[in-house]
Write a protein that holds these residues in place. Sequence first.
Motif, PDB file in Angstrom:
ATOM      1  N   VAL A 172       0.842  -1.200   0.000  1.00 42.81           N
ATOM      2  CA  VAL A 172       0.000   0.000   0.000  1.00 42.81           C
ATOM      3  C   VAL A 172       0.876   1.248   0.000  1.00 42.81           C
ATOM      4  CG1 VAL A 172      -1.725   1.306   1.288  1.00 42.81           C
ATOM      5  CG2 VAL A 172      -1.908  -1.183   1.155  1.00 42.81           C
ATOM      6  N   ASN A 173       1.903   1.237   0.847  1.00 44.32           N
ATOM      7  CA  ASN A 173       2.795   2.397   0.929  1.00 44.32           C
ATOM      8  C   ASN A 173       3.502   2.655  -0.399  1.00 44.32           C
ATOM      9  OD1 ASN A 173       2.079   2.534   3.618  1.00 44.32           O
ATOM     10  ND2 ASN A 173       3.918   1.486   4.341  1.00 44.32           N
ATOM     11  N   LEU A 174       4.003   1.604  -1.029  1.00 43.33           N
ATOM     12  CA  LEU A 174       4.682   1.765  -2.313  1.00 43.33           C
ATOM     13  C   LEU A 174       3.729   2.302  -3.376  1.00 43.33           C
ATOM     14  CD1 LEU A 174       6.886  -1.470  -2.498  1.00 43.33           C
ATOM     15  CD2 LEU A 174       7.691   0.891  -2.302  1.00 43.33           C
ATOM     16  N   HIS A 175       2.497   1.847  -3.349  1.00 44.63           N
ATOM     17  CA  HIS A 175       1.504   2.318  -4.318  1.00 44.63           C
ATOM     18  C   HIS A 175       1.284   3.825  -4.152  1.00 44.63           C
ATOM     19  CE1 HIS A 175      -1.852   2.100  -7.059  1.00 44.63           C
ATOM     20  NE2 HIS A 175      -1.780   0.793  -7.124  1.00 44.63           N
ATOM     21  N   LEU A 176       1.128   4.258  -2.904  1.00 42.77           N
ATOM     22  CA  LEU A 176       0.922   5.679  -2.647  1.00 42.77           C
ATOM     23  C   LEU A 176       2.143   6.506  -3.050  1.00 42.77           C
ATOM     24  CD1 LEU A 176      -0.791   5.408   0.869  1.00 42.77           C
ATOM     25  CD2 LEU A 176      -1.891   6.118  -1.266  1.00 42.77           C
ATOM     26  N   VAL A 177       3.334   5.987  -2.754  1.00 43.01           N
ATOM     27  CA  VAL A 177       4.564   6.725  -3.049  1.00 43.01           C
ATOM     28  C   VAL A 177       4.795   6.823  -4.552  1.00 43.01           C
ATOM     29  CG1 VAL A 177       7.084   6.643  -2.867  1.00 43.01           C
ATOM     30  CG2 VAL A 177       5.674   6.249  -0.847  1.00 43.01           C
ATOM     31  N   LEU A 178       4.701   5.709  -5.266  1.00 40.34           N
ATOM     32  CA  LEU A 178       4.947   5.738  -6.706  1.00 40.34           C
ATOM     33  C   LEU A 178       3.870   6.548  -7.433  1.00 40.34           C
ATOM     34  CD1 LEU A 178       6.153   2.071  -7.332  1.00 40.34           C
ATOM     35  CD2 LEU A 178       7.537   4.159  -7.262  1.00 40.34           C
ATOM     36  N   GLY A 179       2.636   6.472  -6.953  1.00 35.19           N
ATOM     37  CA  GLY A 179       1.594   7.318  -7.528  1.00 35.19           C
ATOM     38  C   GLY A 179       1.890   8.794  -7.319  1.00 35.19           C
ATOM     39  N   SER A 197      -1.282  15.651  -3.832  1.00 27.94           N
ATOM     40  CA  SER A 197      -2.633  16.031  -4.239  1.00 27.94           C
ATOM     41  C   SER A 197      -2.857  17.531  -4.102  1.00 27.94           C
ATOM     42  CB  SER A 197      -3.668  15.263  -3.407  1.00 27.94           C
ATOM     43  OG  SER A 197      -3.555  13.874  -3.616  1.00 27.94           O
ATOM     44  N   ASP A 198      -2.426  18.094  -2.976  1.00 26.28           N
ATOM     45  CA  ASP A 198      -2.609  19.531  -2.766  1.00 26.28           C
ATOM     46  C   ASP A 198      -1.780  20.355  -3.755  1.00 26.28           C
ATOM     47  OD1 ASP A 198      -4.381  19.069  -0.741  1.00 26.28           O
ATOM     48  OD2 ASP A 198      -2.979  19.469   0.895  1.00 26.28           O
ATOM     49  N   THR A 199      -0.554  19.911  -4.022  1.00 20.58           N
ATOM     50  CA  THR A 199       0.289  20.625  -4.979  1.00 20.58           C
ATOM     51  C   THR A 199      -0.310  20.564  -6.377  1.00 20.58           C
ATOM     52  OG1 THR A 199       2.279  20.159  -3.684  1.00 20.58           O
ATOM     53  CG2 THR A 199       2.603  20.748  -5.994  1.00 20.58           C
ATOM     54  N   ALA A 200      -0.839  19.413  -6.753  1.00 17.93           N
ATOM     55  CA  ALA A 200      -1.443  19.279  -8.077  1.00 17.93           C
ATOM     56  C   ALA A 200      -2.616  20.230  -8.238  1.00 17.93           C
ATOM     57  CB  ALA A 200      -1.889  17.840  -8.305  1.00 17.93           C
ATOM     58  N   LEU A 229      -3.296  16.822 -19.218  1.00 22.21           N
ATOM     59  CA  LEU A 229      -2.596  16.485 -17.974  1.00 22.21           C
ATOM     60  C   LEU A 229      -3.544  16.515 -16.789  1.00 22.21           C
ATOM     61  CD1 LEU A 229       0.726  18.484 -18.432  1.00 22.21           C
ATOM     62  CD2 LEU A 229       0.568  16.017 -18.097  1.00 22.21           C
ATOM     63  N   ASP A 230      -4.385  17.545 -16.734  1.00 22.59           N
ATOM     64  CA  ASP A 230      -5.321  17.695 -15.619  1.00 22.59           C
ATOM     65  C   ASP A 230      -6.303  16.528 -15.583  1.00 22.59           C
ATOM     66  OD1 ASP A 230      -7.045  18.518 -13.642  1.00 22.59           O
ATOM     67  OD2 ASP A 230      -7.284  20.543 -14.401  1.00 22.59           O
ATOM     68  N   ARG A 231      -6.955  16.278 -16.711  1.00 20.10           N
ATOM     69  CA  ARG A 231      -7.992  15.257 -16.735  1.00 20.10           C
ATOM     70  C   ARG A 231      -7.435  13.862 -16.463  1.00 20.10           C
ATOM     71  NH1 ARG A 231     -10.069  14.366 -21.287  1.00 20.10           N
ATOM     72  NH2 ARG A 231      -8.745  15.597 -22.681  1.00 20.10           N
ATOM     73  N   HIS A 232      -6.218  13.594 -16.935  1.00 21.16           N
ATOM     74  CA  HIS A 232      -5.642  12.261 -16.766  1.00 21.16           C
ATOM     75  C   HIS A 232      -4.991  12.082 -15.393  1.00 21.16           C
ATOM     76  CE1 HIS A 232      -5.624  10.650 -21.103  1.00 21.16           C
ATOM     77  NE2 HIS A 232      -6.438  11.687 -21.055  1.00 21.16           N
ATOM     78  N   THR A 233      -4.746  13.185 -14.689  1.00 20.05           N
ATOM     79  CA  THR A 233      -4.151  13.093 -13.348  1.00 20.05           C
ATOM     80  C   THR A 233      -5.218  13.048 -12.255  1.00 20.05           C
ATOM     81  OG1 THR A 233      -2.253  14.351 -14.178  1.00 20.05           O
ATOM     82  CG2 THR A 233      -2.414  14.142 -11.819  1.00 20.05           C
ATOM     83  N   GLN A 234      -6.441  13.380 -12.573  1.00 17.94           N
ATOM     84  CA  GLN A 234      -7.498  13.430 -11.564  1.00 17.94           C
ATOM     85  C   GLN A 234      -7.671  12.124 -10.787  1.00 17.94           C
ATOM     86  OE1 GLN A 234      -9.219  15.997 -10.307  1.00 17.94           O
ATOM     87  NE2 GLN A 234      -7.906  17.285 -11.594  1.00 17.94           N
ATOM     88  N   LEU A 247      -5.447  10.035  -9.783  1.00 17.06           N
ATOM     89  CA  LEU A 247      -4.415   9.988  -8.755  1.00 17.06           C
ATOM     90  C   LEU A 247      -4.663  11.014  -7.664  1.00 17.06           C
ATOM     91  CD1 LEU A 247      -1.256   9.544 -11.003  1.00 17.06           C
ATOM     92  CD2 LEU A 247      -2.036   7.939  -9.267  1.00 17.06           C
ATOM     93  N   ILE A 248      -5.221  12.165  -8.035  1.00 14.39           N
ATOM     94  CA  ILE A 248      -5.493  13.208  -7.052  1.00 14.39           C
ATOM     95  C   ILE A 248      -6.642  12.808  -6.131  1.00 14.39           C
ATOM     96  CG2 ILE A 248      -6.264  15.612  -6.774  1.00 14.39           C
ATOM     97  CD1 ILE A 248      -4.909  16.244  -9.435  1.00 14.39           C
ATOM     98  N   ARG A 249      -7.618  12.115  -6.665  1.00 12.94           N
ATOM     99  CA  ARG A 249      -8.843  11.823  -5.918  1.00 12.94           C
ATOM    100  C   ARG A 249      -8.903  10.418  -5.320  1.00 12.94           C
ATOM    101  NH1 ARG A 249     -13.197  15.332  -7.927  1.00 12.94           N
ATOM    102  NH2 ARG A 249     -12.312  16.853  -9.379  1.00 12.94           N
ATOM    103  N   LEU A 250      -8.109   9.490  -5.849  1.00 13.51           N
ATOM    104  CA  LEU A 250      -8.205   8.093  -5.424  1.00 13.51           C
ATOM    105  C   LEU A 250      -6.875   7.621  -4.850  1.00 13.51           C
ATOM    106  CD1 LEU A 250     -10.118   6.631  -8.515  1.00 13.51           C
ATOM    107  CD2 LEU A 250     -11.068   7.244  -6.282  1.00 13.51           C
ATOM    108  N   PRO A 251      -6.885   6.701  -3.884  1.00 15.34           N
ATOM    109  CA  PRO A 251      -8.071   6.053  -3.329  1.00 15.34           C
ATOM    110  C   PRO A 251      -8.862   6.920  -2.353  1.00 15.34           C
ATOM    111  CG  PRO A 251      -6.124   5.294  -2.172  1.00 15.34           C
ATOM    112  CD  PRO A 251      -5.640   6.177  -3.297  1.00 15.34           C
TER     113      PRO A 251
END
Length: 311
Positions: free
Chosen positions: A156-163, A243-246, A271-276, A278-282
């Motif tokens: 879980v941690n690696l997923h959050l970090v790499l994302g 997420s906040d920086t994005a 970029l915005d639409r395809h990054t959403q 990662l910004i919102r999930l999980p």
Amino acid sequence: MKTELPQDISDFAAVAAKRLARLGGPQAALRAETDDGVRDAARTALREVGAFELDVRSAPEDLLAAAVLCRAAGATALPYPLVEELLAIEGARLALVNPEAPRIDHGDLPGDWIAADVDGNRYHPEPASRTAAKLGPFLVPASLGPPDGSIPAGDVNLHLVLGSWRILGSVQQALRIVTDHVRARIQFGKPLADFQAVRFAVAEAAVAVRGLHELAKFTVCRPESLPTAIRSADALVLRLKASDTARQVLRTAHQLLGALGFCDESDISVLDRHTQPLIRLPLGSEALALRLIPGVPDGSLETLFSGPVPA
């Protein structure tokens, strides 16, 4: 304090960025919304740079290489679930989901999936069809059923970090686009960059991106020997910061590019639409912050007033 990445990792980052850029960047991601061949080409590019040979779980140098590769993927809006495949379990891509509203980015791709929530509960999802939504055009609703086990907290941690590294690449690219725009755009007889308010906005975005970059390097280089609770808090803090920086950088980019920034065909819009996702999930920023609160009194969340971290 020296914060540069090792030379071999920097060299790999340059090669990976060059190879992924050959796909066409955000414009290729835009074409991928209607042409699945672009996603096939993205996987081919990743295979050519050795992405699927990286052992992110047990080899620190491979983890660093994966991080800079994810950054390159974010900068090009790569239309492929790179993080999910880097963390595959027995050949099944690993997706982090919110069980209350499960969505899987690129869940329509062929192959098996495993889903997990931030607590590590494991699910076997059944992805549906793509919805063609504007925000997250590759998001796929999924049904989960009850949890049938767990995955390690480290995954879980690696997923959050790499994302978060992928988000970093997106905001770095957005900052480059808006910086080039304000230098080239002439308004009232001079470049936009000559206006003080514009300079302040770009400077604030640049400071936020630089801070995220330093935090991302700090987090990915933390020793494996640290307690799991501390590493989990690190991963949550990094994702919250990303997420906040994005949000800040993308908002600034849209404002300074004006109408151009809101056209579906513009790189910033892609970029915005395809990054959403990662910004919102999980989880969104508020939910991530709430999960960090219990770590303050028990010491797992480090602050300026924390005691020494156990080795």
